[in-house]
Design a protein around this motif. Structure first.
Motif, PDB file in Angstrom:
ATOM      1  N   VAL A  26       0.840  -1.192   0.000  1.00  0.00           N
ATOM      2  CA  VAL A  26       0.000   0.000   0.000  1.00  0.00           C
ATOM      3  C   VAL A  26       0.882   1.251   0.000  1.00  0.00           C
ATOM      4  O   VAL A  26       1.799   1.383   0.807  1.00  0.00           O
ATOM      5  CB  VAL A  26      -0.969  -0.012   1.208  1.00  0.00           C
ATOM      6  N   HIS A  27       0.643   2.154  -0.951  1.00  0.00           N
ATOM      7  CA  HIS A  27       1.426   3.381  -1.139  1.00  0.00           C
ATOM      8  C   HIS A  27       2.922   3.103  -1.313  1.00  0.00           C
ATOM      9  O   HIS A  27       3.746   3.995  -1.084  1.00  0.00           O
ATOM     10  CB  HIS A  27       1.243   4.342   0.035  1.00  0.00           C
ATOM     11  N   ASN A  28       3.270   1.881  -1.683  1.00  0.00           N
ATOM     12  CA  ASN A  28       4.676   1.479  -1.808  1.00  0.00           C
ATOM     13  C   ASN A  28       5.436   1.774  -0.509  1.00  0.00           C
ATOM     14  O   ASN A  28       6.585   2.235  -0.527  1.00  0.00           O
ATOM     15  CB  ASN A  28       5.355   2.189  -2.989  1.00  0.00           C
ATOM     16  N   THR A  29       4.787   1.478   0.622  1.00  0.00           N
ATOM     17  CA  THR A  29       5.423   1.684   1.917  1.00  0.00           C
ATOM     18  C   THR A  29       6.506   0.655   2.199  1.00  0.00           C
ATOM     19  O   THR A  29       7.375   0.887   3.043  1.00  0.00           O
ATOM     20  CB  THR A  29       4.375   1.620   3.042  1.00  0.00           C
ATOM     21  N   GLN A  30       6.426  -0.509   1.544  1.00  0.00           N
ATOM     22  CA  GLN A  30       7.408  -1.585   1.743  1.00  0.00           C
ATOM     23  C   GLN A  30       7.581  -1.890   3.239  1.00  0.00           C
ATOM     24  O   GLN A  30       8.679  -1.785   3.786  1.00  0.00           O
ATOM     25  CB  GLN A  30       8.741  -1.208   1.104  1.00  0.00           C
ATOM     26  N   PRO A  31       6.494  -2.309   3.907  1.00  0.00           N
ATOM     27  CA  PRO A  31       6.506  -2.409   5.373  1.00  0.00           C
ATOM     28  C   PRO A  31       7.047  -3.739   5.887  1.00  0.00           C
ATOM     29  O   PRO A  31       6.369  -4.464   6.625  1.00  0.00           O
ATOM     30  CB  PRO A  31       5.027  -2.247   5.722  1.00  0.00           C
ATOM     31  N   ILE A  41      15.195 -17.416   6.624  1.00  0.00           N
ATOM     32  CA  ILE A  41      14.840 -16.000   6.517  1.00  0.00           C
ATOM     33  C   ILE A  41      13.629 -15.736   7.406  1.00  0.00           C
ATOM     34  O   ILE A  41      12.616 -16.434   7.310  1.00  0.00           O
ATOM     35  CB  ILE A  41      14.475 -15.618   5.073  1.00  0.00           C
ATOM     36  N   SER A  42      13.731 -14.729   8.254  1.00  0.00           N
ATOM     37  CA  SER A  42      12.597 -14.298   9.066  1.00  0.00           C
ATOM     38  C   SER A  42      11.979 -13.059   8.418  1.00  0.00           C
ATOM     39  O   SER A  42      12.684 -12.081   8.135  1.00  0.00           O
ATOM     40  CB  SER A  42      13.045 -13.971  10.492  1.00  0.00           C
ATOM     41  N   LEU A  43      10.684 -13.112   8.175  1.00  0.00           N
ATOM     42  CA  LEU A  43       9.940 -11.986   7.617  1.00  0.00           C
ATOM     43  C   LEU A  43       9.214 -11.281   8.750  1.00  0.00           C
ATOM     44  O   LEU A  43       8.413 -11.895   9.455  1.00  0.00           O
ATOM     45  CB  LEU A  43       8.929 -12.472   6.577  1.00  0.00           C
ATOM     46  N   ARG A  44       9.513  -9.998   8.928  1.00  0.00           N
ATOM     47  CA  ARG A  44       8.905  -9.226  10.002  1.00  0.00           C
ATOM     48  C   ARG A  44       8.203  -7.995   9.455  1.00  0.00           C
ATOM     49  O   ARG A  44       8.682  -7.367   8.502  1.00  0.00           O
ATOM     50  CB  ARG A  44       9.967  -8.808  11.016  1.00  0.00           C
ATOM     51  N   ALA A  45       7.073  -7.666  10.057  1.00  0.00           N
ATOM     52  CA  ALA A  45       6.361  -6.441   9.699  1.00  0.00           C
ATOM     53  C   ALA A  45       7.073  -5.254  10.332  1.00  0.00           C
ATOM     54  O   ALA A  45       7.496  -5.317  11.484  1.00  0.00           O
ATOM     55  CB  ALA A  45       4.919  -6.520  10.192  1.00  0.00           C
ATOM     56  N   ASP A  46       7.205  -4.183   9.566  1.00  0.00           N
ATOM     57  CA  ASP A  46       7.832  -2.954  10.050  1.00  0.00           C
ATOM     58  C   ASP A  46       6.727  -1.973  10.420  1.00  0.00           C
ATOM     59  O   ASP A  46       6.201  -1.260   9.568  1.00  0.00           O
ATOM     60  CB  ASP A  46       8.743  -2.376   8.970  1.00  0.00           C
ATOM     61  N   ALA A  47       6.377  -1.930  11.717  1.00  0.00           N
ATOM     62  CA  ALA A  47       5.248  -1.118  12.167  1.00  0.00           C
ATOM     63  C   ALA A  47       5.481   0.371  11.946  1.00  0.00           C
ATOM     64  O   ALA A  47       4.516   1.144  11.880  1.00  0.00           O
ATOM     65  CB  ALA A  47       4.964  -1.392  13.644  1.00  0.00           C
ATOM     66  N   GLU A  48       6.735   0.793  11.814  1.00  0.00           N
ATOM     67  CA  GLU A  48       7.021   2.206  11.553  1.00  0.00           C
ATOM     68  C   GLU A  48       6.499   2.634  10.188  1.00  0.00           C
ATOM     69  O   GLU A  48       6.313   3.823   9.939  1.00  0.00           O
ATOM     70  CB  GLU A  48       8.531   2.450  11.638  1.00  0.00           C
ATOM     71  N   GLU A  60      -3.601  -3.971   6.122  1.00  0.00           N
ATOM     72  CA  GLU A  60      -2.955  -3.743   4.827  1.00  0.00           C
ATOM     73  C   GLU A  60      -1.449  -3.994   4.909  1.00  0.00           C
ATOM     74  O   GLU A  60      -0.836  -4.462   3.938  1.00  0.00           O
ATOM     75  CB  GLU A  60      -3.240  -2.321   4.340  1.00  0.00           C
ATOM     76  N   MET A  61      -0.864  -3.679   6.045  1.00  0.00           N
ATOM     77  CA  MET A  61       0.561  -3.955   6.240  1.00  0.00           C
ATOM     78  C   MET A  61       0.839  -5.446   6.124  1.00  0.00           C
ATOM     79  O   MET A  61       1.789  -5.865   5.443  1.00  0.00           O
ATOM     80  CB  MET A  61       1.002  -3.442   7.616  1.00  0.00           C
TER      81      MET A  61
END
Length: 328
Positions: A26-31, A41-48, A60-61
């Motif tokens: 969303v909005h190319n936030t690349q979160p 590989i660990s995939l983590r959401a970037d809440a920032e 959406e994140m």
């Protein structure tokens, strides 16, 4: 059979992370961020990078991160290894969405090779489409692609139903445009011309003066109070395309992650046949409108994405953060 020219677990991990950064968000936030430990590989959401007002729950994140997860899986298969995936592996670490480990050696099949070839080619469209039709057989294949990842893709066929979805999009966009919080959050991710940022929506990625589709599907106003935007494109491209809803039976974090994987599989499949997607998530960011859509048009399932699928010849560049910025 397509056998990788060179094969090693290390190369597979590197290919997976490199590919994941090209996923849509969303909005190319690349979160997202990635942590590499050996062959894992660990995939983590970037809440920032979560939209504070538009995406308060982080739905959406996580959908965006699901798209990155499918991209990793595809790239790893293309590199000659079967991915071993665990989703939501640690309840005490909610930001950790998945762990992907290099599994057994395998030769990528033709479908994997086709999807992998589209990872860097796929583009989000933010305008109308040409009048060229999307073949029915392709739409049917996209429905199957979504189902393979645990979500349902439903083409909206009835003209009245298309009108309803368009009207809901207009209503949501109209309300958000009057809300200063939504507007300021939106322009945070709108890049000015000449910007060197590697995230957000470039000024050339949306039309300065969008042409209205019939029925009209409102676009985000990335050019709010300025004259950014592209003058290029096909001014005659007013086609709506195929309107489709991506839904899941539940609305948990696991469902959101599955929706993102389904979405990316659909997008890469469509891109392989020259079909692009335009997204309309405004409705899904407003609880009452999303619930109305769920009850009236989604047979009680939870809508995770509203999209239009169509053909465009308006090519655009894409920007992504470098891999070193994603590792943590």
């Amino acid at each position: 059979m397509n056998r990788p020219a060179s094969r090693s677990p290390k190369a597979a991990v590197e290919a997976a992370v490199e590919a994941a950064r090209w996923a849509p968000s969303v909005h190319n936030t690349q979160p997202w961020t990635f942590a590499v430990t050996g062959e894992e590989i660990s995939l983590r959401a970037d809440a920032e990078r979560r939209l504070r007002f538009g995406d308060a729950e982080g739905r959406e994140m996580i959908v965006s991160c699901g798209a990155a997860l499918f991209t990793m899986r595809t790239a790893m298969r293309r590199a000659g290894y079967e991915p071993d995936v665990r989703v939501m592996p640690d309840p005490d670490r909610p930001a950790l969405l998945a762990v992907v480990r290099v599994g057994a050696e395998s030769d990528p099949d033709e479908r994997t090779s086709v999807l992998a070839a589209e990872i860097e080619r796929r583009r989000t469209h933010r305008a109308g489409f040409t009048g060229l039709p999307v073949p029915d057989r392709l739409v049917e294949a996209l429905v199957k692609s979504a189902a393979a990842e645990g979500a349902r893709l439903t083409p909206v066929v009835a003209p009245d139903a298309v009108t309803v979805v368009a009207a809901l999009t207009q209503a949501a966009q109209g309300v958000q445009a009057q809300d200063r919080r939504f507007t300021l959050e939106l322009i945070r991710w709108a890049r000015p011309p000449g910007s060197t940022r590697t995230d957000g929506v470039p000024a050339g990625a949306y039309p300065r003066d969008p042409v209205r589709t019939q029925p009209h599907f409102a676009q985000r106003d990335y050019s709010w109070r300025h004259q950014w935007g592209s003058e290029t494109g096909d001014p005659g491209a007013t086609g709506t395309g195929v309107v489709a809803l991506l839904t899941t039976p539940g609305d948990t974090r696991e469902d959101w992650l599955a929706a993102g994987q389904s979405l990316q599989r659909v997008l890469l499949h469509a891109s392989a046949y020259g079909v692009s997607a335009a997204f309309h998530t405004q409705v899904l960011e407003m609880r009452h409108l999303r619930e109305f859509l769920r009850e009236e048009l989604c047979s009680g399932e939870y809508p995770q994405m509203i999209m239009r699928l169509g053909i465009t010849f308006d090519d655009k560049d894409a920007v992504r953060r470098p891999v070193e910025d994603l590792l943590g």
